[in-house]
Design a protein around this motif. Structure first.
Motif, mmCIF file in Angstrom:
data_model
loop_
_atom_site.group_PDB
_atom_site.id
_atom_site.type_symbol
_atom_site.label_atom_id
_atom_site.label_comp_id
_atom_site.label_asym_id
_atom_site.label_seq_id
_atom_site.Cartn_x
_atom_site.Cartn_y
_atom_site.Cartn_z
ATOM 1 N N LEU A 328 6.068 0.621 9.074
ATOM 2 C CA LEU A 328 6.544 0.155 7.769
ATOM 3 C C LEU A 328 5.495 0.448 6.711
ATOM 4 C CD1 LEU A 328 8.517 -1.497 5.939
ATOM 5 C CD2 LEU A 328 7.210 -3.537 6.601
ATOM 6 N N PHE A 329 5.909 1.120 5.628
ATOM 7 C CA PHE A 329 5.077 1.265 4.441
ATOM 8 C C PHE A 329 5.641 0.337 3.368
ATOM 9 C CE2 PHE A 329 4.082 5.137 6.648
ATOM 10 C CZ PHE A 329 2.766 5.421 6.308
ATOM 11 N N VAL A 330 4.781 -0.493 2.788
ATOM 12 C CA VAL A 330 5.189 -1.400 1.721
ATOM 13 C C VAL A 330 4.512 -0.925 0.438
ATOM 14 C CG1 VAL A 330 5.297 -3.773 0.904
ATOM 15 C CG2 VAL A 330 5.336 -3.304 3.365
ATOM 16 N N LYS A 331 5.316 -0.512 -0.523
ATOM 17 C CA LYS A 331 4.797 0.025 -1.778
ATOM 18 C C LYS A 331 4.928 -0.987 -2.901
ATOM 19 C CE LYS A 331 5.949 3.389 -5.390
ATOM 20 N NZ LYS A 331 4.570 3.475 -5.899
ATOM 21 N N GLY A 332 3.907 -1.099 -3.736
ATOM 22 C CA GLY A 332 4.026 -1.813 -4.999
ATOM 23 C C GLY A 332 4.660 -0.881 -6.016
ATOM 24 N N SER A 333 5.738 -1.308 -6.638
ATOM 25 C CA SER A 333 6.491 -0.400 -7.517
ATOM 26 C C SER A 333 5.675 0.059 -8.718
ATOM 27 C CB SER A 333 7.782 -1.079 -7.992
ATOM 28 O OG SER A 333 7.481 -2.248 -8.742
ATOM 29 N N ARG A 334 4.650 -0.720 -9.101
ATOM 30 C CA ARG A 334 3.819 -0.340 -10.238
ATOM 31 C C ARG A 334 2.479 0.258 -9.805
ATOM 32 N NH1 ARG A 334 2.829 -5.157 -12.024
ATOM 33 N NH2 ARG A 334 4.488 -6.416 -11.097
ATOM 34 N N SER A 335 2.425 0.677 -8.550
ATOM 35 C CA SER A 335 1.221 1.304 -8.006
ATOM 36 C C SER A 335 1.512 2.763 -7.682
ATOM 37 C CB SER A 335 0.776 0.566 -6.737
ATOM 38 O OG SER A 335 -0.250 1.278 -6.074
ATOM 39 N N LYS A 336 0.496 3.603 -7.748
ATOM 40 C CA LYS A 336 0.669 5.037 -7.507
ATOM 41 C C LYS A 336 0.100 5.496 -6.171
ATOM 42 C CE LYS A 336 0.536 6.102 -12.463
ATOM 43 N NZ LYS A 336 -0.170 6.860 -13.538
ATOM 44 N N TYR A 337 -0.379 4.560 -5.357
ATOM 45 C CA TYR A 337 -1.015 4.970 -4.108
ATOM 46 C C TYR A 337 -0.016 5.602 -3.132
ATOM 47 C CZ TYR A 337 -5.430 2.807 -5.378
ATOM 48 O OH TYR A 337 -6.618 2.513 -6.000
ATOM 49 N N ILE A 338 1.218 5.126 -3.130
ATOM 50 C CA ILE A 338 2.286 5.785 -2.381
ATOM 51 C C ILE A 338 3.206 6.410 -3.414
ATOM 52 C CG2 ILE A 338 4.232 5.482 -0.812
ATOM 53 C CD1 ILE A 338 2.816 3.080 0.389
ATOM 54 N N ASN A 339 3.410 7.727 -3.314
ATOM 55 C CA ASN A 339 4.205 8.419 -4.336
ATOM 56 C C ASN A 339 4.951 9.590 -3.712
ATOM 57 O OD1 ASN A 339 2.431 10.871 -4.527
ATOM 58 N ND2 ASN A 339 0.935 9.308 -5.148
ATOM 59 N N ARG A 340 5.775 10.239 -4.525
ATOM 60 C CA ARG A 340 6.628 11.303 -4.007
ATOM 61 C C ARG A 340 5.841 12.503 -3.494
ATOM 62 N NH1 ARG A 340 7.687 15.329 -8.002
ATOM 63 N NH2 ARG A 340 6.700 14.857 -10.011
ATOM 64 N N HIS A 341 4.572 12.611 -3.880
ATOM 65 C CA HIS A 341 3.759 13.721 -3.406
ATOM 66 C C HIS A 341 3.240 13.495 -1.993
ATOM 67 C CE1 HIS A 341 3.876 15.494 -7.366
ATOM 68 N NE2 HIS A 341 3.437 14.360 -7.895
ATOM 69 N N ASN A 342 2.948 12.232 -1.609
ATOM 70 C CA ASN A 342 2.369 11.996 -0.284
ATOM 71 C C ASN A 342 3.342 11.383 0.725
ATOM 72 O OD1 ASN A 342 2.311 9.168 -0.949
ATOM 73 N ND2 ASN A 342 0.306 9.426 -1.911
ATOM 74 N N ILE A 343 4.560 11.074 0.303
ATOM 75 C CA ILE A 343 5.544 10.546 1.254
ATOM 76 C C ILE A 343 5.861 11.549 2.366
ATOM 77 C CG2 ILE A 343 7.943 9.790 1.520
ATOM 78 C CD1 ILE A 343 7.668 8.409 -1.195
ATOM 79 N N PRO A 344 6.023 12.860 2.064
ATOM 80 C CA PRO A 344 6.273 13.792 3.169
ATOM 81 C C PRO A 344 5.154 13.800 4.221
ATOM 82 C CG PRO A 344 6.869 14.810 1.091
ATOM 83 C CD PRO A 344 6.164 13.524 0.749
ATOM 84 N N ALA A 345 3.900 13.635 3.791
ATOM 85 C CA ALA A 345 2.796 13.562 4.747
ATOM 86 C C ALA A 345 2.922 12.317 5.618
ATOM 87 C CB ALA A 345 1.458 13.563 4.012
ATOM 88 N N ALA A 346 3.294 11.195 5.008
ATOM 89 C CA ALA A 346 3.489 9.961 5.776
ATOM 90 C C ALA A 346 4.588 10.141 6.817
ATOM 91 C CB ALA A 346 3.831 8.810 4.827
#
Length: 383
Positions: A328-346
């Motif tokens: 499970l990845f839990v993202k903060g909607s106002r945070s950029k640490y998880i984003n569309r650029h690194n989701i494929p790597a995850a």
């Protein structure tokens, strides 16, 4: 607005000439001109109003995410998407991997450094069910005490013991110049062994830096034996330069230690030059102690400042290795640490991943504790 119309390949570009772009069914984007045309146009369903190659849409046009397959929606700029970004994130695991997968040979695996013993706090449930255990790793400048109220709540909700760790160079853990993710993963694995946490009974969760620690532990085949499920809180398994304010926090705390500050209020006045947000200054000052009538810190500040580049690193590359357990990845909607650029790597590292989002900044568990507990406990119970 474009409705959920199926995509097909077309051979037309924005000028109607042949190309190999993806597009919608052919048609025109020209607006109606006469009154009758406008009325007829207005009455049409939104999905039928505009039917033209995707490349012809001008920047102000915005799309529903369910109008496109996730692999295509992932490539669209955020400015073109409607606010329902979370629906894209929750479907990330369905995106075809951009990285060919293989497993590193034993000779190619990162070495496992000598571990240190990690201090911990244990929250016990009133009534235990089963043999599972939750283990939590904090983020940079954090400690086990930051999780105290949440560990107690999670222990009761899950009916299992919950350990909150102090990672090396934090809290009351040993100080060491080595502060790499493989060093910290080795510490976590050592903790499993010394506390008899055996095969497939550990739910392992980490926030921020701790998220990378638990992901590195899960990906290394010599360390991941006890892990049943994995939770990364607002952190992706990606290499990236760490935000410069983290180094400045070290400078601020070092200035406090070199000053004559004798109280937290005096220390806070110095720290305010480096960070304007009171909540973050208060968080950093949880590491302060009064020693010999002066404020100092439990953290080895120079070690951590030197380790800032390593904290932005990650010991594996996408496609090198993967862990198939529930993640499970839990993202903060106002945070950029998880984003569309690194989701494929995850998704490449953790093919059985799920991505959820809460309306917070980076400090997801602190800003929405009730929602966070519900989300995490629901995931763990489902594994």
């Amino acid at each position: 607005m474009v409705g959920s119309r199926k995509l097909r390949r077309t051979k037309r570009n924005c000028r109607g000439e042949e190309s190999s772009s993806f597009g919608l069914a052919s048609g025109s984007l020209d607006p109606p001109t006469s009154t009758n045309e406008k009325e007829e146009h207005r009455r049409k369903p939104s999905s039928e109003r505009y039917q033209a190659p995707l490349s012809t849409f001008s920047p102000p046009t915005r799309f529903k995410l369910n109008s496109f397959p996730p692999s295509l929606a992932m490539l669209l700029p955020r400015s073109l998407l409607l606010p329902s970004t979370s629906s894209l994130l929750r479907t990330a695991r369905q995106v075809p991997s951009l990285f060919p997968r293989r497993n590193l040979s034993s000779s190619e695996l990162p070495g496992i450094p000598e571990p240190v013993d990690l201090p911990f706090e244990l929250a016990e449930p009133k009534s235990r069910k089963g043999v599972d255990t939750l283990v939590i790793a904090h983020g940079l400048f954090g400690s086990k005490q930051n999780w105290r109220s949440l560990t107690r709540a999670l222990a009761q909700e899950l009916s299992m013991p919950v350990y909150a760790l102090d990672l090396r160079n934090h809290g009351t853990a040993p100080h060491t110049p080595s502060h790499t993710y493989m060093s910290m993963a080795s510490d976590v694995s050592h903790f499993f062994k010394t506390h008899d946490l055996t095969s497939k009974q550990v739910h392992l969760m980490g926030h921020s830096m701790g998220g990378k620690v638990v992901m590195a532990t899960a990906l290394h085949p010599l360390l991941n034996g006890p892990i049943k499920s994995l939770i990364s809180v607002d952190m992706a398994p990606a290499v990236g330069k760490i935000s410069p304010e983290f180094a400045s926090y070290c400078d601020g705390m070092l200035e406090i230690e070199n000053s004559d500050a004798q109280s937290k209020s005096q220390a806070d006045a110095i720290l305010e030059k480096y960070e304007k947000a009171l909540s973050i200054r208060q968080f950093l000052l949880t590491n302060s102690v009064l020693k010999d009538q002066k404020i100092s810190f439990r953290l080895p500040l120079q070690y951590l400042k030197d380790a800032i580049p390593a904290i932005g690193d990650f010991p594996f590359q996408p496609g090198q290795i993967h862990w198939d357990g529930p993640t499970l990845f839990v993202k903060g909607s106002r945070s950029k640490y998880i984003n569309r650029h690194n989701i494929p790597a995850a998704e490449s590292f953790f093919p059985n991943m799920k991505l959820e989002e809460l309306d917070t900044s980076h400090w997801v568990h602190a800003e929405k504790p009730a929602e966070f507990i519900q989300l995490v406990s629901g995931f763990i119970k489902s594994t």
